[in-house]
Structures are given as C-alpha cells and as structure tokens.
Design a protein around this motif. Sequence first.
Motif, mmCIF file in Angstrom:
data_model
loop_
_atom_site.group_PDB
_atom_site.id
_atom_site.type_symbol
_atom_site.label_atom_id
_atom_site.label_comp_id
_atom_site.label_asym_id
_atom_site.label_seq_id
_atom_site.Cartn_x
_atom_site.Cartn_y
_atom_site.Cartn_z
ATOM 1 N N LEU A 68 0.944 -1.245 0.009
ATOM 2 C CA LEU A 68 -0.028 0.078 -0.028
ATOM 3 C C LEU A 68 0.859 1.243 -0.027
ATOM 4 C CD1 LEU A 68 -2.347 -1.011 2.788
ATOM 5 C CD2 LEU A 68 -2.535 -1.584 0.430
ATOM 6 N N PRO A 69 1.833 1.457 -0.960
ATOM 7 C CA PRO A 69 2.779 2.556 -1.089
ATOM 8 C C PRO A 69 2.091 4.083 -0.789
ATOM 9 C CG PRO A 69 2.482 1.637 -3.236
ATOM 10 C CD PRO A 69 1.575 0.617 -2.277
ATOM 11 N N VAL A 70 0.965 4.391 -1.660
ATOM 12 C CA VAL A 70 0.387 5.673 -1.492
ATOM 13 C C VAL A 70 -0.285 5.638 -0.342
ATOM 14 C CG1 VAL A 70 -1.483 7.046 -2.808
ATOM 15 C CG2 VAL A 70 0.093 5.545 -3.983
ATOM 16 N N HIS A 76 1.679 8.619 6.670
ATOM 17 C CA HIS A 76 2.823 9.016 7.293
ATOM 18 C C HIS A 76 3.018 10.576 7.218
ATOM 19 C CE1 HIS A 76 7.339 9.477 7.668
ATOM 20 N NE2 HIS A 76 7.590 8.083 8.102
ATOM 21 N N HIS A 77 2.478 11.046 6.412
ATOM 22 C CA HIS A 77 2.600 12.789 6.366
ATOM 23 C C HIS A 77 1.504 13.234 6.922
ATOM 24 C CE1 HIS A 77 5.493 11.400 2.993
ATOM 25 N NE2 HIS A 77 6.100 12.545 3.481
ATOM 26 N N HIS A 78 0.375 12.594 7.041
ATOM 27 C CA HIS A 78 -0.957 13.445 7.325
ATOM 28 C C HIS A 78 -1.553 12.813 8.911
ATOM 29 C CE1 HIS A 78 -1.175 15.697 3.605
ATOM 30 N NE2 HIS A 78 -0.950 14.842 3.114
ATOM 31 N N HIS A 79 -1.083 11.396 9.071
ATOM 32 C CA HIS A 79 -1.867 11.071 10.198
ATOM 33 C C HIS A 79 -0.705 10.125 10.788
ATOM 34 C CE1 HIS A 79 -6.028 12.049 8.880
ATOM 35 N NE2 HIS A 79 -5.781 11.679 7.836
ATOM 36 N N ARG A 80 0.271 10.816 11.024
ATOM 37 C CA ARG A 80 1.624 9.760 11.611
ATOM 38 C C ARG A 80 1.224 9.138 12.947
ATOM 39 N NH1 ARG A 80 6.985 10.410 10.625
ATOM 40 N NH2 ARG A 80 8.117 8.595 11.720
ATOM 41 N N ASP A 81 0.449 10.036 13.851
ATOM 42 C CA ASP A 81 -0.003 9.241 15.178
ATOM 43 C C ASP A 81 -0.597 8.009 14.855
ATOM 44 O OD1 ASP A 81 -1.930 11.116 14.179
ATOM 45 O OD2 ASP A 81 -2.932 11.220 15.951
ATOM 46 N N LEU A 82 -1.655 7.939 13.897
ATOM 47 C CA LEU A 82 -2.545 6.997 13.601
ATOM 48 C C LEU A 82 -1.742 5.754 12.877
ATOM 49 C CD1 LEU A 82 -5.825 8.291 12.080
ATOM 50 C CD2 LEU A 82 -5.389 7.649 14.335
ATOM 51 N N TRP A 83 -0.884 5.975 12.042
ATOM 52 C CA TRP A 83 0.079 5.122 11.651
ATOM 53 C C TRP A 83 0.993 4.306 12.441
ATOM 54 C CZ3 TRP A 83 0.947 1.424 8.386
ATOM 55 C CH2 TRP A 83 2.595 1.065 8.170
ATOM 56 N N GLU A 84 1.561 5.333 13.722
ATOM 57 C CA GLU A 84 2.403 4.794 14.556
ATOM 58 C C GLU A 84 1.381 3.623 15.781
ATOM 59 O OE1 GLU A 84 5.567 4.718 14.864
ATOM 60 O OE2 GLU A 84 5.803 6.002 13.194
ATOM 61 N N VAL A 97 4.228 -17.750 4.075
ATOM 62 C CA VAL A 97 4.924 -16.893 3.568
ATOM 63 C C VAL A 97 4.468 -15.898 2.428
ATOM 64 C CG1 VAL A 97 7.269 -16.436 2.225
ATOM 65 C CG2 VAL A 97 7.040 -18.145 3.970
ATOM 66 N N HIS A 98 3.783 -16.679 1.275
ATOM 67 C CA HIS A 98 3.228 -15.638 0.460
ATOM 68 C C HIS A 98 2.070 -14.546 0.924
ATOM 69 C CE1 HIS A 98 -0.028 -18.792 0.495
ATOM 70 N NE2 HIS A 98 -0.697 -18.029 0.183
ATOM 71 N N ARG A 99 1.636 -14.828 2.167
ATOM 72 C CA ARG A 99 0.819 -13.703 2.614
ATOM 73 C C ARG A 99 1.262 -12.644 3.165
ATOM 74 N NH1 ARG A 99 -4.299 -13.549 1.004
ATOM 75 N NH2 ARG A 99 -4.801 -12.662 3.191
ATOM 76 N N HIS A 100 2.751 -12.463 3.306
ATOM 77 C CA HIS A 100 3.662 -11.589 4.130
ATOM 78 C C HIS A 100 3.070 -10.322 3.433
ATOM 79 C CE1 HIS A 100 6.682 -9.930 6.584
ATOM 80 N NE2 HIS A 100 7.180 -9.516 5.571
ATOM 81 N N GLY A 101 2.630 -9.447 4.526
ATOM 82 C CA GLY A 101 2.129 -7.887 4.147
ATOM 83 C C GLY A 101 0.792 -7.975 3.762
ATOM 84 N N ILE A 102 0.264 -9.026 3.181
ATOM 85 C CA ILE A 102 -1.149 -8.940 2.918
ATOM 86 C C ILE A 102 -2.142 -8.916 3.966
ATOM 87 C CG2 ILE A 102 -3.012 -10.134 1.461
ATOM 88 C CD1 ILE A 102 -0.916 -8.936 -0.386
ATOM 89 N N TRP A 103 -1.750 -9.775 4.939
ATOM 90 C CA TRP A 103 -2.976 -9.974 6.014
ATOM 91 C C TRP A 103 -2.844 -8.649 6.727
ATOM 92 C CZ3 TRP A 103 -2.165 -10.015 11.344
ATOM 93 C CH2 TRP A 103 -3.167 -10.543 12.197
ATOM 94 N N GLU A 104 -1.680 -8.138 6.849
ATOM 95 C CA GLU A 104 -1.680 -6.768 7.701
ATOM 96 C C GLU A 104 -2.203 -5.510 7.086
ATOM 97 O OE1 GLU A 104 1.432 -9.686 9.242
ATOM 98 O OE2 GLU A 104 1.031 -8.946 6.998
ATOM 99 N N SER A 105 -2.299 -5.501 5.679
ATOM 100 C CA SER A 105 -2.654 -4.658 4.871
ATOM 101 C C SER A 105 -4.123 -4.622 4.928
ATOM 102 C CB SER A 105 -2.095 -4.754 3.344
ATOM 103 O OG SER A 105 -0.813 -4.509 3.401
ATOM 104 N N GLU A 106 -4.826 -5.770 4.929
ATOM 105 C CA GLU A 106 -6.036 -6.047 5.121
ATOM 106 C C GLU A 106 -6.636 -5.469 6.481
ATOM 107 O OE1 GLU A 106 -6.553 -10.089 4.470
ATOM 108 O OE2 GLU A 106 -6.626 -10.139 2.397
ATOM 109 N N ARG A 107 -5.851 -5.969 7.742
ATOM 110 C CA ARG A 107 -6.175 -5.341 8.748
ATOM 111 C C ARG A 107 -6.097 -3.752 8.736
ATOM 112 N NH1 ARG A 107 -2.302 -7.083 13.168
ATOM 113 N NH2 ARG A 107 -3.576 -5.363 14.386
ATOM 114 N N LEU A 108 -5.280 -2.968 8.046
ATOM 115 C CA LEU A 108 -5.111 -1.567 8.063
ATOM 116 C C LEU A 108 -6.309 -1.229 7.206
ATOM 117 C CD1 LEU A 108 -3.554 1.067 8.631
ATOM 118 C CD2 LEU A 108 -2.239 0.625 6.445
ATOM 119 N N ALA A 109 -6.796 -1.573 6.146
ATOM 120 C CA ALA A 109 -7.883 -1.156 5.516
ATOM 121 C C ALA A 109 -9.034 -1.331 6.346
ATOM 122 C CB ALA A 109 -8.082 -1.841 4.256
ATOM 123 N N ASP A 110 -9.306 -2.296 7.255
ATOM 124 C CA ASP A 110 -10.417 -2.533 7.974
ATOM 125 C C ASP A 110 -10.245 -1.313 9.122
ATOM 126 O OD1 ASP A 110 -11.410 -4.631 6.450
ATOM 127 O OD2 ASP A 110 -10.507 -6.040 7.657
#
Length: 263
Positions: A68-70, A76-84, A97-110
């Motif tokens: 989720l680069p964008v 990071h620039h507008h909601h740094r406290d939330l990101w941290e 292994v192939h789910r590395h980053g996917i599960w966490e990104s799904e959690r972030l979107a939710d």
Amino acid sequence: MGLADALAAMLTSEDDLALLHRDPAALRDRFALTGAELAMLTGAGPAGYRITRRNVQAKLRRAIRVCLPVTVAHLHHHHRDLWERFAATLVRPPRPVHRHGIWESERLADWLASLDLAPLADYARYELERTKLRRPDIDARGVGGAGGAGGAGGAVPGRPRGRGLGGPLVLSADARVLTFDHDVTAGPPLQELPVRRTHVVLHRWSEPSHLRTYRISAATALLLDRCDGTRTPEQLAAAGGGDPGAVRAALDRLLAAELVHPA
C-alpha cells in the motif's frame, strides 16, 4: 491458542509480557501451553522480547509499504499518530510466506474504515487488490474490494474451451471487478477523493506487473458479475432488461479485451 499466539502476545502487549514473569501459570492456562513451551517463553527476558518486537514490526511496516505505498505515504505525512498506533500492533502468529504483508494490509484497510476514514480505506483496498493481482503467489481466483462485485474463472484468457463463443461466459481469472464509494482512480490527495459510487476493473496482462485499470459503468459491472460461467451471451442479453443488441455489443468488447472468455 498455542505457542505462536502466546509469542505474539508477548511481542505486542506489555501487560502480557509482565504477566509471563508475574504469573506464568495463568499465561500457560490461557494459551494451553505445555511445560516445555512455557519454559521457552519464560527463558527470554523482557529486553529480548522488546528487541524482537522492534525488528518484526520494522519488517512488517516495510511489507505494508510495498502493498500500500500511496496509503502508507499519506498516513505517514498526514496521520503519523494513527500510523504509529497501528504499527504498534504489527506482530501476529506466523502466516504462510506468500501472505507476508497482505494480512497486515487487510487489517489496516479495515482499521481505517472503523475510524471513519472512508476515502483512505477505499484507496487502501484498491491498492491491496492491485498488489494481490500482481503477485503470482496469491490465489488468482480471489476477488474483493469495498463492497466488491464480481467473480473469476479458471481458464486462460484467449484460450476458449467448452462450447465456444455460444456457450457460457466467465470473468477472466486475471481480472477483478471492484466497487467503491469514492473515485479511487482520481488518485492523491486521498482526503480529496470524490465521493461517488465507482466501479473499476483491474486486468493483469502477461506480465504480472502490468495492470490495466478501467473505470466502468454500473451496468457493465453488473454484466461482468453475471459472467459467472452459467449464462450464454443470449441469456446475458435477455437478463439485462434493456436492449439485447447493446448487451451483445458490450460482450463483444469485453471478449476482445479478454476480460471475459468462454467457460
């Protein structure tokens, strides 16, 4: 519950880490640990857990940035406290292994959706589906999105099988039909994404990194959703409730673009 869950708790919760040394029997009972597993956990000191936590979280932060680069750049620039705050929870039991980053990104979107940051949540899901489609190690048949509509077939685009062009049609396994409440195709700044129902098709070509994005009408999204391998072009045209000729012309365009193919 088990050792992996207990270890994740040690790495994410100072309270659980303190409980490990204050009342290890309570922790053993909560996670159904064996005596050997409990001894393994108690053998590591608090400092070791904190170092491991930082290292694991750093790797998972990088994995989310790849997915989720964008979205991450915006946080990071507008909601740094939330990101941290979110990143502080980024330790979990091992996943394939192939789910590395996917599960966490799904959690972030939710999580973003739960905070009423709907534009960011929509864009995160948009980026995540693009990442999944690019990665050949993710199940190509999966579909998703914010209120996503669509299906997928298993045949290779451009290689008709079954009864030919007169037979049932199915959405390509290399395509995703997604629906969002914001126009994710407008791109950054994410807080200014237009609020409008937006239907999108993502299409992976021969190179996994090569994706095409189409913004489509609600009628086309519904037509693609109906291409589920059970309906012929004639049945699809009849089910449209409009001009059958227009539906057939739309199907011809979808076939030519390899977004659908014979089942």
